[in-house]
Design a protein around this motif. Sequence first.
Motif, short mmCIF file in Angstrom:
data_model
loop_
_atom_site.label_atom_id
_atom_site.label_comp_id
_atom_site.label_asym_id
_atom_site.label_seq_id
_atom_site.Cartn_x
_atom_site.Cartn_y
_atom_site.Cartn_z
N VAL A 230 -2.94 -10.09 -4.72
CA VAL A 230 -2.70 -8.65 -4.15
C VAL A 230 -1.63 -8.03 -4.73
O VAL A 230 -1.81 -6.80 -5.36
CB VAL A 230 -2.65 -8.93 -2.54
CG1 VAL A 230 -1.99 -7.25 -2.38
CG2 VAL A 230 -3.74 -9.15 -1.98
N VAL A 231 -1.37 -8.98 -4.94
CA VAL A 231 0.85 -8.39 -5.55
C VAL A 231 0.21 -8.19 -7.80
O VAL A 231 0.55 -7.18 -7.92
CB VAL A 231 1.46 -9.43 -5.81
CG1 VAL A 231 2.76 -8.82 -6.72
CG2 VAL A 231 2.08 -9.62 -5.14
N ASP A 232 -0.46 -9.07 -7.94
CA ASP A 232 -1.25 -8.42 -9.26
C ASP A 232 -2.19 -7.91 -8.99
O ASP A 232 -1.59 -7.15 -10.47
CB ASP A 232 -1.30 -10.07 -9.83
CG ASP A 232 -0.79 -10.85 -9.98
OD1 ASP A 232 0.82 -10.94 -9.74
OD2 ASP A 232 -1.34 -12.36 -9.87
N ALA A 233 -2.93 -7.31 -8.80
CA ALA A 233 -3.36 -6.29 -8.51
C ALA A 233 -2.41 -4.75 -8.83
O ALA A 233 -2.91 -3.85 -9.19
CB ALA A 233 -4.59 -6.09 -7.31
N ILE A 234 -1.56 -5.42 -7.66
CA ILE A 234 -1.20 -4.13 -7.71
C ILE A 234 0.12 -3.37 -8.87
O ILE A 234 -0.26 -2.41 -9.48
CB ILE A 234 0.47 -3.67 -6.39
CG1 ILE A 234 -0.23 -3.96 -5.39
CG2 ILE A 234 0.84 -2.69 -6.43
CD1 ILE A 234 0.47 -3.61 -3.69
N ALA A 235 0.56 -4.99 -9.48
CA ALA A 235 1.27 -4.70 -10.54
C ALA A 235 0.32 -4.52 -11.68
O ALA A 235 1.07 -3.52 -12.81
CB ALA A 235 1.70 -6.10 -10.99
N SER B 189 1.23 -0.89 -14.24
CA SER B 189 1.03 -0.72 -15.52
C SER B 189 0.29 -0.29 -16.34
O SER B 189 0.84 0.15 -17.33
CB SER B 189 1.01 -2.20 -16.04
OG SER B 189 2.56 -2.71 -15.64
N ALA B 190 -1.12 0.25 -15.11
CA ALA B 190 -2.45 1.22 -16.39
C ALA B 190 -1.26 2.29 -16.51
O ALA B 190 -2.17 3.53 -17.12
CB ALA B 190 -2.93 0.53 -15.17
N LEU C 65 9.73 -1.30 -6.40
CA LEU C 65 9.06 -0.78 -5.65
C LEU C 65 8.67 -1.92 -5.06
O LEU C 65 7.83 -1.97 -3.38
CB LEU C 65 8.40 0.34 -6.61
CG LEU C 65 9.02 1.50 -7.35
CD1 LEU C 65 7.76 2.47 -7.63
CD2 LEU C 65 9.28 2.40 -6.17
N LEU C 66 7.65 -2.52 -5.82
CA LEU C 66 6.92 -4.02 -5.31
C LEU C 66 8.07 -4.41 -4.21
O LEU C 66 6.88 -5.25 -2.81
CB LEU C 66 6.44 -5.32 -5.62
CG LEU C 66 5.38 -4.60 -6.86
CD1 LEU C 66 5.32 -5.98 -7.79
CD2 LEU C 66 4.16 -3.95 -5.57
N ILE C 67 9.12 -5.11 -4.27
CA ILE C 67 10.30 -6.04 -3.23
C ILE C 67 10.49 -5.07 -2.01
O ILE C 67 10.16 -4.87 -0.59
CB ILE C 67 11.30 -5.80 -3.47
CG1 ILE C 67 11.20 -6.88 -4.47
CG2 ILE C 67 11.90 -5.87 -2.90
CD1 ILE C 67 12.55 -7.40 -5.91
N GLY C 68 9.76 -3.08 -1.84
CA GLY C 68 10.20 -2.25 -1.71
C GLY C 68 8.94 -2.41 0.20
O GLY C 68 9.05 -2.36 1.06
N ARG D 188 3.80 7.50 -6.87
CA ARG D 188 1.95 8.00 -6.07
C ARG D 188 1.58 7.17 -7.02
O ARG D 188 0.60 7.26 -6.02
CB ARG D 188 1.89 9.04 -7.40
CG ARG D 188 0.71 9.69 -6.89
CD ARG D 188 0.15 10.94 -7.36
NE ARG D 188 0.81 12.21 -7.64
CZ ARG D 188 1.51 13.20 -6.78
NH1 ARG D 188 -0.10 12.90 -5.69
NH2 ARG D 188 2.06 13.93 -7.03
N VAL D 189 1.26 6.26 -8.39
CA VAL D 189 0.51 4.99 -8.51
C VAL D 189 0.21 4.00 -7.64
O VAL D 189 -0.53 3.72 -7.22
CB VAL D 189 0.83 4.38 -10.15
CG1 VAL D 189 0.26 3.23 -9.84
CG2 VAL D 189 0.50 5.94 -10.94
N VAL D 190 1.33 3.55 -7.08
CA VAL D 190 1.73 2.79 -6.02
C VAL D 190 1.50 3.25 -4.35
O VAL D 190 1.02 2.06 -3.83
CB VAL D 190 3.59 2.54 -5.65
CG1 VAL D 190 3.67 1.22 -4.54
CG2 VAL D 190 4.23 1.60 -6.86
N ALA D 191 1.39 4.67 -4.45
CA ALA D 191 0.86 4.87 -3.38
C ALA D 191 -0.90 4.46 -3.38
O ALA D 191 -1.11 4.72 -2.26
CB ALA D 191 1.06 6.15 -2.64
N GLU D 192 -1.20 4.90 -4.34
CA GLU D 192 -2.04 5.90 -5.05
C GLU D 192 -3.17 4.23 -4.61
O GLU D 192 -4.68 3.79 -3.88
CB GLU D 192 -3.42 6.24 -6.22
CG GLU D 192 -2.65 7.49 -5.84
CD GLU D 192 -2.64 8.38 -6.67
OE1 GLU D 192 -3.20 7.95 -7.48
OE2 GLU D 192 -2.99 10.11 -6.88
#
Length: 334
Positions: A20-25, A29-30, A42-45, A67-71
Amino acid sequence: MTTSARVQPNATDMENAQRVVDAIARSFSAKVVGQDNLRESLLIGLLTGGHILLEGVPGLAKTTAARVVAESISGGFNRIQCTPDLLPSDILGTQIYDSTSNSFVTQLGPVHTNIVLLDEINRSSAKTQSAMLEAMEERQTTIAGQTYPMPEPFLVIATQNPVDQEGTYPLSEAQTDRFMLKEVLRYPSPQEEAEVIFRIDAGVYDRDAPTRPVISLDDMRQLQRICSNIHLDPVLVHYISQLVYATRNPAEVLAPQLARLVEYGASPRATIAFAKAARGAALLVGRNHVLPDDIRNVAHRVLRHRLILRFEAISAGVSAETIIDAVLQSVRVP
């Protein structure tokens, strides 16, 4: 010594968490070029439910990153542009008279979402800034005597511009202390800046090319549960408390020329933030236990906004980072 009730994540939990973490990362990065520290913060938050204060000049992709993290987690996102005339009700919500029912109805404000970006928070008045304290700390708002819980996960990302101070209201110590981490953003390298242009030309940032969700909110909640169970050895808890203690009593551990520049050290919230952030940092690299390096990795982000330096520090060119580095060198690593 009390016995912890935490159940350390097993190999399957860690494998799922890493996926899951790798997918968000990858999703981050995209769209966002560089800014590795921002991605990590942001991931730690997200993993720990801790709020983040971002400091940097305009144009460093702060809004895009949020925005990217939320989406990517299928979550809601609202951006609030802070201005001097912004009212607390503009953020929290208010009651509006409904003539059809001859009664007042509650209209919740934009803070009621998963990820909230408070852009240039120091442009809002102290009254509006304080209105966010209940939402950030208690995970709820109160409107006309009625409480409304925040959705989970809930993350506040606030930004402030360090170079434009005209018409601003500096955050109080009580407000900044409620941010678990503070990240300072730097300018991109020439190669990274060129890559931004290439991605613009390729249509990466077009409005019809939103970030695809890579996990669900349920996955995110499960990830938070795993993170909270990452093992933190009691020896490392004492190491954290010694680091925070050193900021409050610098004369005991620092050289006199540095110790005299510290007016106030970090609060107990710093100790709590250390423990949470270190667990998040360990999970990001696929470990189910915290190492001293995880604690040292998050030290600047946890402490830089909690140290209050004397005026002499500015004239001497000594920053909070300098004090933190000295503390890390002075306190023995277990």
